[in-house]
Design an enzyme around this catalytic site. Structure first.
Site, PDB file in Angstrom:
ATOM      1  N   ASP A  15       0.858  -1.187   0.000  1.00 11.48           N
ATOM      2  CA  ASP A  15       0.000   0.000   0.000  1.00 11.48           C
ATOM      3  C   ASP A  15       0.894   1.237   0.000  1.00 11.48           C
ATOM      4  O   ASP A  15       1.079   1.894   1.030  1.00 11.48           O
ATOM      5  CB  ASP A  15      -0.914  -0.003   1.233  1.00 11.48           C
ATOM      6  N   LYS A  37       0.664  -8.265  -1.944  1.00 13.37           N
ATOM      7  CA  LYS A  37      -0.704  -7.882  -2.296  1.00 13.37           C
ATOM      8  C   LYS A  37      -0.700  -6.505  -2.937  1.00 13.37           C
ATOM      9  O   LYS A  37      -0.133  -5.560  -2.393  1.00 13.37           O
ATOM     10  CB  LYS A  37      -1.592  -7.859  -1.047  1.00 13.37           C
ATOM     11  N   ASP A  64      -5.784  -7.588  -5.145  1.00 19.15           N
ATOM     12  CA  ASP A  64      -6.949  -7.269  -4.296  1.00 19.15           C
ATOM     13  C   ASP A  64      -7.850  -6.306  -5.059  1.00 19.15           C
ATOM     14  O   ASP A  64      -7.861  -5.104  -4.792  1.00 19.15           O
ATOM     15  CB  ASP A  64      -6.445  -6.659  -2.979  1.00 19.15           C
ATOM     16  N   LEU A  65      -8.588  -6.846  -6.030  1.00 18.30           N
ATOM     17  CA  LEU A  65      -9.382  -5.998  -6.940  1.00 18.30           C
ATOM     18  C   LEU A  65     -10.857  -5.961  -6.566  1.00 18.30           C
ATOM     19  O   LEU A  65     -11.607  -5.168  -7.132  1.00 18.30           O
ATOM     20  CB  LEU A  65      -9.228  -6.498  -8.385  1.00 18.30           C
ATOM     21  N   LYS A  66     -11.272  -6.842  -5.686  1.00 20.34           N
ATOM     22  CA  LYS A  66     -12.668  -6.880  -5.195  1.00 20.34           C
ATOM     23  C   LYS A  66     -13.660  -6.757  -6.343  1.00 20.34           C
ATOM     24  O   LYS A  66     -14.480  -5.840  -6.403  1.00 20.34           O
ATOM     25  CB  LYS A  66     -12.901  -5.798  -4.141  1.00 20.34           C
ATOM     26  N   THR A 119     -15.337  -4.697   6.349  1.00 21.98           N
ATOM     27  CA  THR A 119     -15.259  -4.414   7.783  1.00 21.98           C
ATOM     28  C   THR A 119     -15.628  -2.972   8.115  1.00 21.98           C
ATOM     29  O   THR A 119     -15.827  -2.647   9.275  1.00 21.98           O
ATOM     30  CB  THR A 119     -13.858  -4.735   8.346  1.00 21.98           C
ATOM     31  N   GLY A 209       0.710  -5.035   6.216  1.00 21.99           N
ATOM     32  CA  GLY A 209       1.176  -3.861   5.497  1.00 21.99           C
ATOM     33  C   GLY A 209       2.124  -3.011   6.323  1.00 21.99           C
ATOM     34  O   GLY A 209       3.347  -3.239   6.344  1.00 21.99           O
ATOM     35  N   ARG A 210       1.535  -2.042   7.018  1.00 25.16           N
ATOM     36  CA  ARG A 210       2.362  -1.029   7.692  1.00 25.16           C
ATOM     37  C   ARG A 210       3.394  -1.547   8.677  1.00 25.16           C
ATOM     38  O   ARG A 210       4.472  -0.943   8.778  1.00 25.16           O
ATOM     39  CB  ARG A 210       1.435   0.020   8.330  1.00 25.16           C
TER      40      ARG A 210
HETATM   41  O1  C5P Z   1      -1.177  -1.809   7.032  1.00 26.13           O
HETATM   42  P1  C5P Z   1      -2.047  -2.947   7.430  1.00 26.13           P
HETATM   43  O2  C5P Z   1      -1.289  -4.142   7.966  1.00 26.13           O
HETATM   44  O3  C5P Z   1      -3.188  -2.524   8.325  1.00 26.13           O
HETATM   45  O4  C5P Z   1      -2.675  -3.412   6.041  1.00 26.13           O
HETATM   46  C1  C5P Z   1      -3.670  -4.369   5.955  1.00 26.13           C
HETATM   47  C2  C5P Z   1      -4.083  -4.577   4.534  1.00 26.13           C
HETATM   48  O5  C5P Z   1      -5.230  -5.426   4.512  1.00 26.13           O
HETATM   49  C3  C5P Z   1      -4.479  -3.317   3.773  1.00 26.13           C
HETATM   50  O6  C5P Z   1      -4.129  -3.508   2.405  1.00 26.13           O
HETATM   51  C4  C5P Z   1      -5.988  -3.281   3.940  1.00 26.13           C
HETATM   52  O7  C5P Z   1      -6.633  -2.636   2.880  1.00 26.13           O
HETATM   53  C5  C5P Z   1      -6.330  -4.761   3.917  1.00 26.13           C
HETATM   54  N1  C5P Z   1      -7.597  -5.091   4.562  1.00 26.13           N
HETATM   55  C6  C5P Z   1      -7.864  -4.799   5.891  1.00 26.13           C
HETATM   56  N2  C5P Z   1      -9.063  -5.136   6.449  1.00 26.13           N
HETATM   57  C7  C5P Z   1      -9.984  -5.759   5.715  1.00 26.13           C
HETATM   58  C8  C5P Z   1      -9.729  -6.048   4.378  1.00 26.13           C
HETATM   59  C9  C5P Z   1      -8.510  -5.708   3.829  1.00 26.13           C
HETATM   60  O8  C5P Z   1      -7.028  -4.255   6.578  1.00 26.13           O
HETATM   61  N3  C5P Z   1     -11.108  -6.111   6.266  1.00 26.13           N
END
Ligand code: C5P
Length: 235
Positions: A15, A37, A64-66, A119, A209-210
């Site tokens: 991201d 992803k 992740d194109l939903k 969510t 991600g982060r």
């Molecule tokens: O940075 P972080 O670890 O929070 O990133 C989580 C990833 O998972 C992001 O790409 C976010 O869009 C995705 N995601 C999420 N919760 C969901 C669905 C997808 O955090 N319910």
């Protein structure tokens, strides 16, 4: 994909705001990461050619194109993605959408992951959109529908993993975001779990991600998480 390699359990969410930042992160992470992803932000900033380059270099890619559209369009889009050699693709868990995608995989190894209820939605949002079920019941309903049409997996929070595993059996892939190593910044996630606990709860892959991409040493952060996953797998 070698399922015994703990690195394949960790999917790093790229991201990042632009292609240069994403490419630099991939270079920095090197062989500590095998699975990426790519989501909507990056897709509209050159993410699809990056996905192709990652696949060509031997990485696993989750797009992740939903997807959600009429069955013909979903089917044809899925067939294109299947040809690319991506591993995972997200679709919304509507029966028509799931069936169309499932029938369009050809002989590819692309796996479909259904998003049951996003969510960001609560019971009020669903009522406002005209749904009769609350979030919990709609998630359970759609998860069963996903199983009925042979969808490979679901995206869900790690907190839901053990009950979904019990309800859906061993074959459904459970892919969980909202993962935070002990002591990491939670950011905007509300319900988080550590990598080891998510694996113990039955998650097959963790989307992270982060905690990696914003770390001062992303490679060290990724390696520490893989180590934690490996430990949990051997328990
Ligand atoms: O940075 P972080 O670890 O929070 O990133 C989580 C990833 O998972 C992001 O790409 C976010 O869009 C995705 N995601 C999420 N919760 C969901 C669905 C997808 O955090 N319910």
């Amino acid at each position: 994909m070698d399922s015994a390699d703990p690195r394949n359990k960790m999917i790093v969410a790229l991201d990042l705001p632009d292609l240069a930042a994403a490419e630099a992160m991939v270079t920095r992470l090197g062989d500590s990461v095998t699975f990426y992803k790519i989501g909507l932000e990056l897709v509209y900033a050159g993410g699809m050619p990056l996905a192709e380059r990652l696949i060509a270099s031997g990485k696993n890619v989750f797009l992740d194109l939903k997807l959600h559209d009429i069955p013909n369009t979903v089917g044809r889009a899925t067939a294109q993605i299947a040809k690319m050699g991506a591993r995972f693709l997200t679709i919304h868990a509507f029966s028509q959408t799931m069936r169309a995608a499932r029938e369009s995989l050809g002989d590819s190894s692309l796996k479909l992951l259904a998003v049951t209820v996003m969510t960001s939605y609560d019971d009020n949002d669903l009522a406002e959109a005209g749904y009769r079920l609350n979030v919990k019941d709609l998630v359970a309903h759609r998860a069963q529908q996903a199983k009925t049409v042979n969808i490979h997996g679901l995206i869900l929070s790690a907190e839901e993993a053990s009950s979904m595993r019990a309800a859906l059996g061993p074959d459904m892939l459970l892919v969980t975001p909202g993962i935070r190593p002990m002591g990491a910044d939670i950011g905007d996630q509300k319900r988080v779990m550590t990598p080891a606990r998510a694996i113990a709860a039955g998650a097959d892959h963790l989307v992270i991600g982060r905690p990696i991409t914003q770390a001062s040493d992303p490679r060290a952060a990724a390696e520490a998480i893989v180590k934690e996953i490996a430990g949990a797998l051997h328990k």
